[in-house]
Design a protein around this motif. Structure first.
Motif, PDB file in Angstrom:
ATOM      1  N   CYS A  36       0.856  -1.198   0.000  1.00 28.38           N
ATOM      2  CA  CYS A  36       0.000   0.000   0.000  1.00 28.38           C
ATOM      3  C   CYS A  36       0.887   1.240   0.000  1.00 28.38           C
ATOM      4  O   CYS A  36       0.658   2.188  -0.743  1.00 28.38           O
ATOM      5  N   SER A  37       1.928   1.214   0.813  1.00 30.12           N
ATOM      6  CA  SER A  37       2.852   2.343   0.880  1.00 30.12           C
ATOM      7  C   SER A  37       3.601   2.497  -0.436  1.00 30.12           C
ATOM      8  O   SER A  37       3.938   3.611  -0.842  1.00 30.12           O
ATOM      9  N   GLY A  38       3.843   1.395  -1.104  1.00 27.92           N
ATOM     10  CA  GLY A  38       4.565   1.419  -2.376  1.00 27.92           C
ATOM     11  C   GLY A  38       3.810   2.157  -3.460  1.00 27.92           C
ATOM     12  O   GLY A  38       4.403   2.677  -4.408  1.00 27.92           O
ATOM     13  N   ARG A  39       2.478   2.245  -3.307  1.00 25.47           N
ATOM     14  CA  ARG A  39       1.699   2.914  -4.341  1.00 25.47           C
ATOM     15  C   ARG A  39       1.895   4.429  -4.333  1.00 25.47           C
ATOM     16  O   ARG A  39       1.478   5.118  -5.253  1.00 25.47           O
ATOM     17  N   LEU A  40       2.526   4.933  -3.280  1.00 32.15           N
ATOM     18  CA  LEU A  40       2.664   6.384  -3.140  1.00 32.15           C
ATOM     19  C   LEU A  40       3.361   7.079  -4.311  1.00 32.15           C
ATOM     20  O   LEU A  40       2.958   8.165  -4.727  1.00 32.15           O
ATOM     21  N   SER A  41       4.404   6.479  -4.849  1.00 29.79           N
ATOM     22  CA  SER A  41       5.220   7.183  -5.847  1.00 29.79           C
ATOM     23  C   SER A  41       4.380   7.694  -7.023  1.00 29.79           C
ATOM     24  O   SER A  41       4.625   8.784  -7.538  1.00 29.79           O
ATOM     25  N   THR A  42       3.380   6.919  -7.420  1.00 29.63           N
ATOM     26  CA  THR A  42       2.543   7.262  -8.581  1.00 29.63           C
ATOM     27  C   THR A  42       1.914   8.651  -8.473  1.00 29.63           C
ATOM     28  O   THR A  42       1.628   9.279  -9.485  1.00 29.63           O
ATOM     29  N   TYR A  43       1.663   9.128  -7.250  1.00 23.95           N
ATOM     30  CA  TYR A  43       0.837  10.326  -7.050  1.00 23.95           C
ATOM     31  C   TYR A  43       1.643  11.607  -6.859  1.00 23.95           C
ATOM     32  O   TYR A  43       1.078  12.667  -6.662  1.00 23.95           O
ATOM     33  N   PHE A  44       2.953  11.488  -6.939  1.00 22.68           N
ATOM     34  CA  PHE A  44       3.812  12.673  -6.849  1.00 22.68           C
ATOM     35  C   PHE A  44       4.146  13.169  -8.249  1.00 22.68           C
ATOM     36  O   PHE A  44       4.554  12.372  -9.098  1.00 22.68           O
TER      37      PHE A  44
END
Ligand SMILES: Cc1ncc(C[n+]2csc(CCOP(=O)(O)OP(=O)(O)O)c2C)c(N)n1
Lengths: 273, 376
Positions: free
Chosen positions: A52-60
């Motif tokens: 779930c934390s790994g999905r963060l990069s997409t939104y920057f």
């Protein structure tokens, strides 16, 4: 007003996390820190592992890289070594950073490249449906410890300290202001930093442990949070399963690249080319 | 002949890489490939490049992918056990289309196997080692000058097709020290990845069928996203079946449609041959010696088809070189490429000489096998 919108990649929204997930609070703190430091989005690479934390990069809205489970730090190492002047920020879950990626974690601490690691510790494997992680408290029920977790848990801070990280802090999603402060400080620090943020996974951890809604789960985190100043006077027994928060390490040591430049490239004569 | 040096195959990989403009190497030591890491640690700082010994092979390939996205020309080197460990992240380079060179100096397997002995047992792993459907370029040079030039070629193909290229040496090629006349810069071409003329679209994977992505590196002023998940033209994650199919096909087709450009091979004495040997790497050299001995002794006239590009498999080139002739496949394993040869040459008679004892197949064993075939 801080201009943090330029760090958001609206085209990829909406974000995928469950309602009430703590990752949103962490996301906000990181873009706020970017804005406060006025970093150019083009000068930032956000790298993440899997989960779930790994999905963060997409939104920057920066240079971003979504990698493999546990390996984000290795990719980040290549990015930083090839672009020493740029900012490299890494997101990992507790499983990502400390189980499958544990080896990379300790060696990144030892190497001391100027990379900013944020470990989102929700005490569980969120993405895969709630299996036990290296930070799950003993006794907790998970989908792979249906009779309760018998293993002791890792202390991210102690591990990072011992392995040589030069900035180490812990905060929780209940304390957004303090969280922003340590994230910002880690971003300003020159060297490898580890910031652990304790987060809530009421869906995949709380649900099986009488903490099924965001508020009770956040309250549980809060009840177990102890500021470092207070923890100093407490016994080991009293601190068992507590989240001691604050800044643990802030020290200076030459980073990998400056040593490489000064000792290796010069000796080899590469600086004259 | 003033540029003649004594070099091992591994040393020639180092020199070829530097000549190709490689400026980043991450690796982890393993016999029989360690001389490549050692050589790069010595040579890269001289040209202001970066060498790093990582904590393991997963980390090494992760670091080279990161550095490639950061604009470097990158390489990592390993042998069997390490090649196994690199497979997951090799998939990242394939799906995200990241140029890199990965050298595998093959040793006897499986597992720890025979660390100091040569083998050619990783041919199928090079093709299918990482999970899922994917295109692969794998090159396997045999002779010293060929090792140097093929290393440069590996970088050229990686940069041109935005893909990892596997350079397969076997221990015998990697460790044999021989005299070699190193080619000068006018004898080879250097290819670098292309960038869009203007940074005007974030749709970095929006390309015609069969074309590699055209995109900036990180930090070039454009906020690109690189994904290990299946992705759309922007590189953003998707499960949309139509988009998935287009991206999967485009990646396969970018190699398939350029096979003629990618496939390198050599033929030796095939024109008048009654039987053609199919062999690569060290086994091509054993075969060539056997062929020349037989010709000197007035024995049967044998030829050699030596693929340098193993993947994509040189189907048409092999068919054309061999015609209706019988074929003998010589490989240092219990039969891997022989299945490809059988698949391609449906009507030829195909023999094989296989061995995996840690010892090479010697020229006299090949001569023996040819006599056996003739007398049968
Ligand atoms: C090599 C590999 N093993 C297993 C998985 C499956 N997997 C995906 S996410 C995950 C765990 C995620 O947990 P954590 O790292 O704590 O992150 P969270 O989802 O809780 O944020 C696992 C085991 C995988 N993707 N790759």
């Amino acid at each position: 007003m801080l201009d943090y919108e330029k760090y958001l990649r609206y085209r990829t929204f909406p974000v995928p996390w469950c309602p009430g997930c703590g990752i949103g609070t962490i996301f906000k703190a990181v873009v706020t820190a970017f804005a406060k430091l006025e970093w150019d989005p083009n000068d930032i690479a956000v790298v993440s592992g899997i989960g779930c934390s790994g999905r963060l990069s997409t939104y920057f809205n920066t240079n971003t890289l979504h990698t493999t489970h546990g390996r984000a730090l290795t990719f980040a190492t290549g990015i930083k070594l090839s672009n020493p002047d740029k900012h490299v920020v890494v997101f990992s879950g507790d499983g990502d950073a400390l189980a499958i990626g544990g080896n990379h974690f300790i060696h990144a601490c030892r190497r001391n490249l100027n990379i900013k690691l944020i470990v989102i510790n929700n005490n569980i494997y969120g993405m895969t449906g709630g299996q036990v992680s290296p930070t799950t408290p003993t006794g907790f029920v998970t989908t792979t410890t249906p009779y309760g977790n018998t293993e002791p848990h890792f202390d991210t801070v102690e591990l990072a300290k011992a392995a040589g990280a030069t900035y180490v802090a812990r905060e929780t999603v209940n304390r957004p202001r303090q969280m922003l402060k340590v994230i910002e400080k880690s971003f300003k620090h020159s060297g490898f930093s580890v910031v652990e943020i304790v987060s809530n996974c009421h869906i995949n951890l709380g649900r099986r442990n009488k903490l099924k809604h965001p508020l009770p789960m956040l309250k549980w985190i809060d009840e177990n949070t102890i500021p470092l100043s207070k923890a100093k006077d407490m016994s080991e027994e009293e601190l068992k399963f507590k989240y001691v928060v604050g800044e643990f390490v802030h020290r200076h040591r030459p980073d990998y690249l400056s040593l490489y430049e000064d000792l290796v490239v010069k000796k080899a004569g590469g600086d004259k080319k | 002949m003033n540029n003649v040096k004594i070099r091992s195959g591994n040393e020639l990989v180092v020199e070829g890489a530097i000549a190709a403009g490689c400026n980043f190497f991450a690796g982890y030591p393993i016999t029989p490939s360690s001389e490549i890491a050692e050589g790069m640690s010595r040579e890269l700082p001289k040209v202001h490049g970066i060498f790093i010994q990582m904590e393991d092979e997963l980390a090494s390939i992760g670091a080279v992918i990161g550095a490639s996205l950061g604009g470097k020309k990158v390489m990592t080197a390993t042998s069997g056990p390490g090649f196994s460990l690199k497979q997951e992240n090799l998939g990242v380079a394939l799906i995200a289309e990241v140029p890199l060179v990965i050298v595998n100096v093959m040793r006897g397997g499986p597992s720890t196997g025979l660390p100091t002995r040569g083998a050619q047992g990783d041919v199928m792993q090079a093709r299918w080692g990482t999970h899922g459907d994917h295109p692969v370029i794998a090159l396997a040079p045999a002779f010293p000058k060929e090792v140097f030039l093929t290393t440069i070629d590996a970088f050229n193909l990686a940069e041109k097709f935005m893909t990892p290229v596997i350079l397969l040496l076997d221990e015998l090629v990697g460790h044999s020290h021989e005299p070699v006349e190193l080619p000068g810069p006018d004898e080879y071409e250097i290819v670098n990845r292309k960038y869009p003329e203007k940074l005007e679209t974030l749709e970095i994977y929006k390309r015609e069928m069969g074309k590699p992505p055209l995109r900036p590196d990180f930090f070039m002023g454009y906020p690109i996203h690189i994904e290990s998940l299946e992705h759309n033209d922007y590189g953003y994650p998707t499960t949309n079946p139509e988009i998935v199919e287009v991206q999967q096909r485009r990646r396969l087709e970018k190699i398939e449609r350029h096979k003629d450009e990618i496939i390198r091979y050599k033929t030796h004495y095939t024109d008048d041959a009654e039987l053609v040997i199919f062999a690569f790497g060290s086994m091509a050299r054993s075969a060539l010696e056997a062929i020349e001995t037989l010709r000197k002794e007035g024995g049967p006239k044998i030829g050699l088809f030596q693929p340098i590009t193993i993947w994509p498999f040189p189907e048409e080139q092999l068919k054309k070189a061999v015609g209706e002739k019988d074929v003998l496949v010589v490989e240092l394993n219990w039969g891997q490429l022989v299945y490809e040869v059988e698949r391609v040459l449906k009507t030829n008679k195909i023999h094989s000489l296989l061995k995996m004892t840690g010892m090479p197949i010697r020229p006299d064993e090949i001569i023996e096998k040819i006599k056996e075939i003739k007398n049968a």
